[in-house]
Scaffold this active site. Structure first.
Site, PDB file in Angstrom:
ATOM      1  N   VAL A   1     -11.035  -0.560  -9.929  1.00  0.00           N
ATOM      2  CA  VAL A   1     -10.670   0.710 -10.539  1.00  0.00           C
ATOM      3  C   VAL A   1     -11.460   1.782  -9.804  1.00  0.00           C
ATOM      4  CG1 VAL A   1     -10.705   2.117 -12.640  1.00  0.00           C
ATOM      5  CG2 VAL A   1     -10.158  -0.329 -12.771  1.00  0.00           C
TER       6      VAL A   1
ATOM      7  N   GLY B 189     -10.629   2.479 -19.560  1.00  0.00           N
ATOM      8  CA  GLY B 189      -9.902   1.316 -20.049  1.00  0.00           C
ATOM      9  C   GLY B 189      -8.963   0.656 -19.060  1.00  0.00           C
TER      10      GLY B 189
ATOM     11  N   GLY C  88      -9.644  -1.104 -16.256  1.00  0.00           N
ATOM     12  CA  GLY C  88     -10.075  -2.454 -15.898  1.00  0.00           C
ATOM     13  C   GLY C  88      -9.747  -3.447 -16.995  1.00  0.00           C
TER      14      GLY C  88
ATOM     15  N   ASN D 294     -24.029  -6.879  -9.070  1.00  0.00           N
ATOM     16  CA  ASN D 294     -23.134  -5.890  -9.671  1.00  0.00           C
ATOM     17  C   ASN D 294     -23.297  -5.873 -11.199  1.00  0.00           C
ATOM     18  OD1 ASN D 294     -21.085  -4.144 -10.325  1.00  0.00           O
ATOM     19  ND2 ASN D 294     -19.571  -5.115  -8.983  1.00  0.00           N
TER      20      ASN D 294
ATOM     21  N   TYR E  23     -17.950  -7.586 -18.102  1.00  0.00           N
ATOM     22  CA  TYR E  23     -17.392  -8.918 -18.339  1.00  0.00           C
ATOM     23  C   TYR E  23     -18.039  -9.585 -19.551  1.00  0.00           C
ATOM     24  CZ  TYR E  23     -15.207  -8.586 -13.701  1.00  0.00           C
ATOM     25  OH  TYR E  23     -14.465  -8.206 -12.615  1.00  0.00           O
TER      26      TYR E  23
END
Length: 168
Positions: free
Chosen positions: A87, A95, A97, A124, A131
């Site tokens: 993204v 939103g 991703g 990262n 996640y």
């Protein structure tokens, strides 16, 4: 809005691939051409598939996801490997991703895929945090292996040609 990529998106996907490679500090490794990507996504035997994220207000392309099927010998089923999720920086936090991941999860469900897997760079942290917010399972006991360049050629030279092996 999330939609399936079309051949008309190839040039923009290549630009975003390079943006992602720059973010991942590996721009010199992003060598794919528009022709290669067009063949991979839209050729006679597609190697991969892509989704496009567009801003609902402007219609501007703000991200993409590129994936391909995988197969598990343990479950006897296909799964999905997410190669790229990107993204653009100006669109992050809106939103896109999560919408791309949700659309991919829906493809998995609809297709009977039992696994949805991808890699994330260990440094990262913002992406890892994102996640984790989705309850993604991190497989710390596995190491990613890669053989390329001269080591790949050297090992291939030690093998015998496989009769009737698929070329692609």
């Amino acid at each position: 809005m999330i939609r399936t990529a079309t051949v008309h998106d190839v040039a923009e996907i290549i630009v975003m691939i390079r943006e992602l490679a720059a973010y991942e500090r590996a721009l010199d490794q992003a060598r794919a051409t528009e022709g290669q990507l067009r063949e991979a996504l839209f050729g006679e035997h597609p190697a991969a598939y892509a989704l496009i994220a567009q801003d609902d207000d402007t219609g501007e392309t703000v991200g993409y996801a590129l994936w391909f099927p995988l197969f598990s010998t343990w479950t006897g089923t296909r799964g999905m490997h997410l190669e790229d999720l990107y993204v653009r920086p100006g669109a992050r936090g809106a939103g896109h991703g999560k919408a791309l991941l949700a659309a991919l999860a829906a493809v998995c469900e609809r297709s009977g895929y039992e696994r949805f897997e991808w890699w994330v760079l260990a440094w990262n942290e913002p992406t890892i945090d994102f996640y984790q917010s989705l309850d993604v399972e991190f497989l710390d006991e596995w190491k990613v292996c890669r053989l390329s360049g001269e080591p790949l050629k050297a090992l291939a030279a030690q093998g015998s040609p496989v009769v009737d092996a698929p070329a692609g």
